[in-house]
Design a protein around this motif. Structure first.
Motif, PDB file in Angstrom:
ATOM      1  N   GLN A 144       0.811  -1.202   0.000  1.00  0.00           N
ATOM      2  CA  GLN A 144       0.000   0.000   0.000  1.00  0.00           C
ATOM      3  C   GLN A 144       0.848   1.256   0.000  1.00  0.00           C
ATOM      4  O   GLN A 144       2.032   1.229   0.339  1.00  0.00           O
ATOM      5  N   ALA A 145       0.191   2.358  -0.332  1.00  0.00           N
ATOM      6  CA  ALA A 145       0.812   3.680  -0.253  1.00  0.00           C
ATOM      7  C   ALA A 145       0.636   4.220   1.162  1.00  0.00           C
ATOM      8  O   ALA A 145      -0.172   3.712   1.944  1.00  0.00           O
ATOM      9  N   ASP A 146       1.367   5.279   1.479  1.00  0.00           N
ATOM     10  CA  ASP A 146       1.195   5.923   2.778  1.00  0.00           C
ATOM     11  C   ASP A 146      -0.031   6.844   2.728  1.00  0.00           C
ATOM     12  O   ASP A 146      -0.771   6.862   1.739  1.00  0.00           O
ATOM     13  N   ALA A 147      -0.251   7.606   3.775  1.00  0.00           N
ATOM     14  CA  ALA A 147      -1.441   8.460   3.864  1.00  0.00           C
ATOM     15  C   ALA A 147      -1.471   9.547   2.795  1.00  0.00           C
ATOM     16  O   ALA A 147      -2.538  10.075   2.465  1.00  0.00           O
ATOM     17  N   GLU A 148      -0.321   9.864   2.215  1.00  0.00           N
ATOM     18  CA  GLU A 148      -0.240  10.876   1.155  1.00  0.00           C
ATOM     19  C   GLU A 148      -0.323  10.256  -0.243  1.00  0.00           C
ATOM     20  O   GLU A 148      -0.180  10.959  -1.237  1.00  0.00           O
ATOM     21  N   GLY A 149      -0.504   8.952  -0.321  1.00  0.00           N
ATOM     22  CA  GLY A 149      -0.590   8.282  -1.618  1.00  0.00           C
ATOM     23  C   GLY A 149       0.762   8.027  -2.256  1.00  0.00           C
ATOM     24  O   GLY A 149       0.866   7.919  -3.473  1.00  0.00           O
ATOM     25  N   ARG A 150       1.805   7.903  -1.433  1.00  0.00           N
ATOM     26  CA  ARG A 150       3.162   7.688  -1.948  1.00  0.00           C
ATOM     27  C   ARG A 150       3.685   6.318  -1.528  1.00  0.00           C
ATOM     28  O   ARG A 150       3.475   5.889  -0.400  1.00  0.00           O
ATOM     29  N   PHE A 151       4.377   5.659  -2.444  1.00  0.00           N
ATOM     30  CA  PHE A 151       5.089   4.422  -2.128  1.00  0.00           C
ATOM     31  C   PHE A 151       6.518   4.777  -1.792  1.00  0.00           C
ATOM     32  O   PHE A 151       7.095   5.705  -2.360  1.00  0.00           O
ATOM     33  N   ASN A 152       7.119   4.048  -0.858  1.00  0.00           N
ATOM     34  CA  ASN A 152       8.514   4.267  -0.476  1.00  0.00           C
ATOM     35  C   ASN A 152       8.800   5.736  -0.188  1.00  0.00           C
ATOM     36  O   ASN A 152       9.777   6.299  -0.664  1.00  0.00           O
ATOM     37  N   ALA A 153       7.910   6.356   0.570  1.00  0.00           N
ATOM     38  CA  ALA A 153       8.050   7.781   0.856  1.00  0.00           C
ATOM     39  C   ALA A 153       9.250   8.039   1.757  1.00  0.00           C
ATOM     40  O   ALA A 153       9.364   7.473   2.832  1.00  0.00           O
ATOM     41  N   ALA A 154      10.140   8.896   1.284  1.00  0.00           N
ATOM     42  CA  ALA A 154      11.311   9.252   2.083  1.00  0.00           C
ATOM     43  C   ALA A 154      10.865   9.976   3.339  1.00  0.00           C
ATOM     44  O   ALA A 154       9.919  10.750   3.327  1.00  0.00           O
ATOM     45  N   GLY A 155      11.532   9.718   4.421  1.00  0.00           N
ATOM     46  CA  GLY A 155      11.236  10.404   5.670  1.00  0.00           C
ATOM     47  C   GLY A 155      10.045   9.836   6.418  1.00  0.00           C
ATOM     48  O   GLY A 155       9.621  10.401   7.414  1.00  0.00           O
ATOM     49  N   ASN A 156       9.475   8.744   5.955  1.00  0.00           N
ATOM     50  CA  ASN A 156       8.329   8.147   6.644  1.00  0.00           C
ATOM     51  C   ASN A 156       8.806   6.911   7.402  1.00  0.00           C
ATOM     52  O   ASN A 156       8.394   5.787   7.111  1.00  0.00           O
ATOM     53  N   ALA A 157       9.682   7.127   8.358  1.00  0.00           N
ATOM     54  CA  ALA A 157      10.257   6.035   9.141  1.00  0.00           C
ATOM     55  C   ALA A 157       9.165   5.272   9.861  1.00  0.00           C
ATOM     56  O   ALA A 157       8.215   5.851  10.369  1.00  0.00           O
ATOM     57  N   GLY A 158       9.283   3.977   9.867  1.00  0.00           N
ATOM     58  CA  GLY A 158       8.302   3.140  10.532  1.00  0.00           C
ATOM     59  C   GLY A 158       7.191   2.658   9.620  1.00  0.00           C
ATOM     60  O   GLY A 158       6.341   1.887  10.029  1.00  0.00           O
ATOM     61  N   PHE A 159       7.201   3.105   8.373  1.00  0.00           N
ATOM     62  CA  PHE A 159       6.180   2.674   7.418  1.00  0.00           C
ATOM     63  C   PHE A 159       6.853   1.844   6.332  1.00  0.00           C
ATOM     64  O   PHE A 159       7.685   2.333   5.593  1.00  0.00           O
ATOM     65  N   THR A 160       6.482   0.563   6.248  1.00  0.00           N
ATOM     66  CA  THR A 160       7.076  -0.300   5.236  1.00  0.00           C
ATOM     67  C   THR A 160       6.236  -0.381   3.976  1.00  0.00           C
ATOM     68  O   THR A 160       6.769  -0.629   2.906  1.00  0.00           O
ATOM     69  N   GLY A 161       4.915  -0.211   4.111  1.00  0.00           N
ATOM     70  CA  GLY A 161       4.023  -0.362   2.969  1.00  0.00           C
ATOM     71  C   GLY A 161       3.722  -1.812   2.643  1.00  0.00           C
ATOM     72  O   GLY A 161       2.828  -2.112   1.866  1.00  0.00           O
ATOM     73  N   PHE A 162       4.461  -2.739   3.255  1.00  0.00           N
ATOM     74  CA  PHE A 162       4.318  -4.168   2.960  1.00  0.00           C
ATOM     75  C   PHE A 162       3.996  -4.910   4.240  1.00  0.00           C
ATOM     76  O   PHE A 162       4.646  -4.717   5.262  1.00  0.00           O
ATOM     77  N   GLY A 163       2.989  -5.779   4.167  1.00  0.00           N
ATOM     78  CA  GLY A 163       2.638  -6.589   5.327  1.00  0.00           C
ATOM     79  C   GLY A 163       2.441  -8.036   4.938  1.00  0.00           C
ATOM     80  O   GLY A 163       2.137  -8.347   3.788  1.00  0.00           O
ATOM     81  N   ARG A 164       2.622  -8.890   5.902  1.00  0.00           N
ATOM     82  CA  ARG A 164       2.413 -10.332   5.677  1.00  0.00           C
ATOM     83  C   ARG A 164       1.751 -10.904   6.926  1.00  0.00           C
ATOM     84  O   ARG A 164       2.235 -10.687   8.036  1.00  0.00           O
ATOM     85  N   ALA A 165       0.650 -11.610   6.718  1.00  0.00           N
ATOM     86  CA  ALA A 165      -0.079 -12.207   7.837  1.00  0.00           C
ATOM     87  C   ALA A 165      -0.421 -13.650   7.509  1.00  0.00           C
ATOM     88  O   ALA A 165      -0.925 -13.936   6.419  1.00  0.00           O
ATOM     89  N   GLU A 166      -0.160 -14.530   8.446  1.00  0.00           N
ATOM     90  CA  GLU A 166      -0.589 -15.913   8.278  1.00  0.00           C
ATOM     91  C   GLU A 166      -1.948 -16.061   8.939  1.00  0.00           C
ATOM     92  O   GLU A 166      -2.282 -15.341   9.867  1.00  0.00           O
ATOM     93  N   THR A 167      -2.748 -16.984   8.439  1.00  0.00           N
ATOM     94  CA  THR A 167      -4.040 -17.216   9.055  1.00  0.00           C
ATOM     95  C   THR A 167      -3.881 -18.145  10.253  1.00  0.00           C
ATOM     96  O   THR A 167      -2.964 -18.961  10.315  1.00  0.00           O
ATOM     97  N   THR A 168      -4.796 -17.996  11.198  1.00  0.00           N
ATOM     98  CA  THR A 168      -4.837 -18.893  12.347  1.00  0.00           C
ATOM     99  C   THR A 168      -5.480 -20.207  11.903  1.00  0.00           C
ATOM    100  O   THR A 168      -5.948 -20.334  10.767  1.00  0.00           O
ATOM    101  N   ALA A 169      -5.563 -21.162  12.803  1.00  0.00           N
ATOM    102  CA  ALA A 169      -6.229 -22.435  12.497  1.00  0.00           C
ATOM    103  C   ALA A 169      -7.680 -22.211  12.088  1.00  0.00           C
ATOM    104  O   ALA A 169      -8.251 -23.004  11.349  1.00  0.00           O
ATOM    105  N   GLU A 170      -8.266 -21.096  12.535  1.00  0.00           N
ATOM    106  CA  GLU A 170      -9.653 -20.763  12.198  1.00  0.00           C
ATOM    107  C   GLU A 170      -9.742 -19.903  10.938  1.00  0.00           C
ATOM    108  O   GLU A 170     -10.803 -19.373  10.619  1.00  0.00           O
TER     109      GLU A 170
END
Length: 191
Positions: free
Chosen positions: A71-97
């Motif tokens: 995803q983009a950040d709140a300003e609609g930018r990917f890989n925005a310089a100076g936005n420390a702590g924002f990767t734009g990329f997430g990965r989640a595994e599902t639980t048994a449910e």
């Protein structure tokens, strides 16, 4: 660990037994490079949580799927310089449910083709047992006025657009279930 289904059939492993160890190693004592936490504390933007369940064609939760978001950040930018702590990329595994969640910030609108704008959204990839390639979809938000002008959402038949819309609950959490097949199947895109 038995992967035997209730009807006695054992599902195939089309991508090998290394899937969980390499991509979602937390359950095996490892550490991921990407997690459900896309935006750390202090990242500018509205903090949101998206929760859902992955279902197979029979409506049974898929307990060994993996969801990736981009995803983009709140300003609609990917890989925005100076936005420390924002990767734009997430990965989640599902639980048994079959449950998953992503914690992030609400993305901003993105520039589209020929001067158009794309409504705020997350790009989603779904990986699971039995899939030879990833399934690609998007998550839009039910309270977003820009959805009506989104060029990608406009390509989806009106009666199926709801499968791409996360709905905000009374608790403020967005709900987005993914149905791999069958009634209410999520719209997936060719990539």
């Amino acid at each position: 660990m038995s992967t035997e289904k209730p009807d006695g059939l054992t599902p195939s492993q089309t991508i090998g037994p290394f899937f969980a160890y390499a991509l979602t190693p937390r359950a095996y004592g490892g550490t991921e490079l990407a997690t459900e936490q896309v935006a750390g504390e202090g990242v500018a933007g509205e903090r949101i949580r998206i929760e859902g369940v992955v279902f197979d064609g029979d409506g049974i939760p898929v307990g060994d799927a993996m969801i990736e978001t981009w995803q983009a950040d709140a300003e609609g930018r990917f890989n925005a310089a100076g936005n420390a702590g924002f990767t734009g990329f997430g990965r989640a595994e599902t639980t048994a449910e079959g449950a998953f969640f992503i914690e992030t910030i609400r993305p901003g609108a993105l520039p589209g083709a020929k001067g158009s704008a794309q409504a705020p959204h997350l790009t989603v990839s779904v990986f699971a047992r039995g899939l030879l390639i990833r399934l690609a979809t998007r998550i839009y938000f039910d309270d977003e006025t820009d959805n009506a002008q989104d060029p990608v959402l406009a390509l989806v038949p009106a009666e199926r657009r709801g499968t791409l819309i996360a709905k905000r609950g009374a608790d403020g959490v967005f709900r987005f279930d993914i149905r791999l097949q069958g009634e209410g199947e999520t719209v997936f895109f060719d990539v």
